[in-house]
Design a protein around this motif. Structure first.
Motif, PDB file in Angstrom:
ATOM      1  N   LYS A   1      68.041 -13.806  45.365  1.00 30.20           N
ATOM      2  CA  LYS A   1      67.331 -14.400  44.232  1.00 30.20           C
ATOM      3  C   LYS A   1      66.157 -13.551  43.754  1.00 30.20           C
ATOM      4  O   LYS A   1      66.027 -13.297  42.550  1.00 30.20           O
ATOM      5  N   GLU A   2      65.311 -13.085  44.670  1.00 33.61           N
ATOM      6  CA  GLU A   2      64.107 -12.362  44.271  1.00 33.61           C
ATOM      7  C   GLU A   2      64.462 -11.067  43.535  1.00 33.61           C
ATOM      8  O   GLU A   2      63.917 -10.778  42.473  1.00 33.61           O
ATOM      9  N   GLU A   3      65.378 -10.290  44.111  1.00 36.29           N
ATOM     10  CA  GLU A   3      65.815  -9.041  43.473  1.00 36.29           C
ATOM     11  C   GLU A   3      66.514  -9.327  42.153  1.00 36.29           C
ATOM     12  O   GLU A   3      66.293  -8.621  41.157  1.00 36.29           O
TER      13      GLU A   3
ATOM     14  N   GLU B   1      64.241 -10.157  39.325  1.00 36.81           N
ATOM     15  CA  GLU B   1      63.430  -9.011  38.910  1.00 36.81           C
ATOM     16  C   GLU B   1      64.251  -7.988  38.122  1.00 36.81           C
ATOM     17  O   GLU B   1      63.694  -7.085  37.516  1.00 36.81           O
TER      18      GLU B   1
ATOM     19  N   GLN C   1      63.054 -18.044  36.600  1.00 37.61           N
ATOM     20  CA  GLN C   1      62.269 -19.031  37.354  1.00 37.61           C
ATOM     21  C   GLN C   1      61.974 -20.263  36.496  1.00 37.61           C
ATOM     22  O   GLN C   1      62.027 -21.394  37.000  1.00 37.61           O
TER      23      GLN C   1
END
Length: 155
Positions: A61-63, A66, A117
């Motif tokens: 999710k984080e990558e 971004e 998000q």
């Protein structure tokens, strides 16, 4: 009646589509060297390119959130043809019925270039625990569709 072999049919189709008729002696001019005409890629090369593209897209999710999405490639046509139908299908899977207002809301957020998000926060109200999985998959789809379009893998 004339019996057509596969080769003779292919020759007829070829001359009809290209305008080159070997019997007439006339040939259509070929595109000059360095013209923007792209060579057709084989199905195998296309499959490999698609696999490489999919492998390049982050799964965490984080990558993923971004990843720089090329918004200029995401037009209304791509939204209608690929993204909206996927969103609609997933909403039916999660909720059990079509929800046009939710689908429209998500599509409008995407077209407004909302951050993933923010979309996640908004859909969590309705999709609850499935919201994160939904937005992660949707964001991967958006990246795939925009990158594939840039590479000429999809129209």
């Amino acid at each position: 009646p004339q019996v057509w072999s596969r080769r003779s049919l292919e020759a007829v189709v070829s001359t009809q589509s290209t305008g080159n008729n070997p019997l007439s002696g006339k040939q259509q001019p070929k595109a000059p060297e360095g013209s923007p005409e792209k060579p057709a890629i084989s199905a195998e090369d296309k499959r490999k390119s698609i696999k490489q593209l999919i492998d390049k897209i982050p799964t965490q999710k984080e990558e993923l959130f971004e990843y720089p999405l090329d918004w200029s490639v995401l037009d209304k046509d791509l939204m209608e043809r690929r993204v909206k139908s996927w969103i609609n299908k997933k909403i039916v899977e999660y909720i059990g019925e079509e929800e046009p207002s939710l689908c429209g809301f998500i599509c409008s957020k995407i077209l407004a270039k909302a951050a993933p998000q923010n979309i996640l926060q908004d859909v969590a109200i309705v999709l609850e625990e499935e919201a994160e999985v939904f937005v992660v998959k949707m964001w991967r789809l958006l990246i795939y569709e925009t990158e594939a379009k840039k590479l000429g893998l999809v129209k």
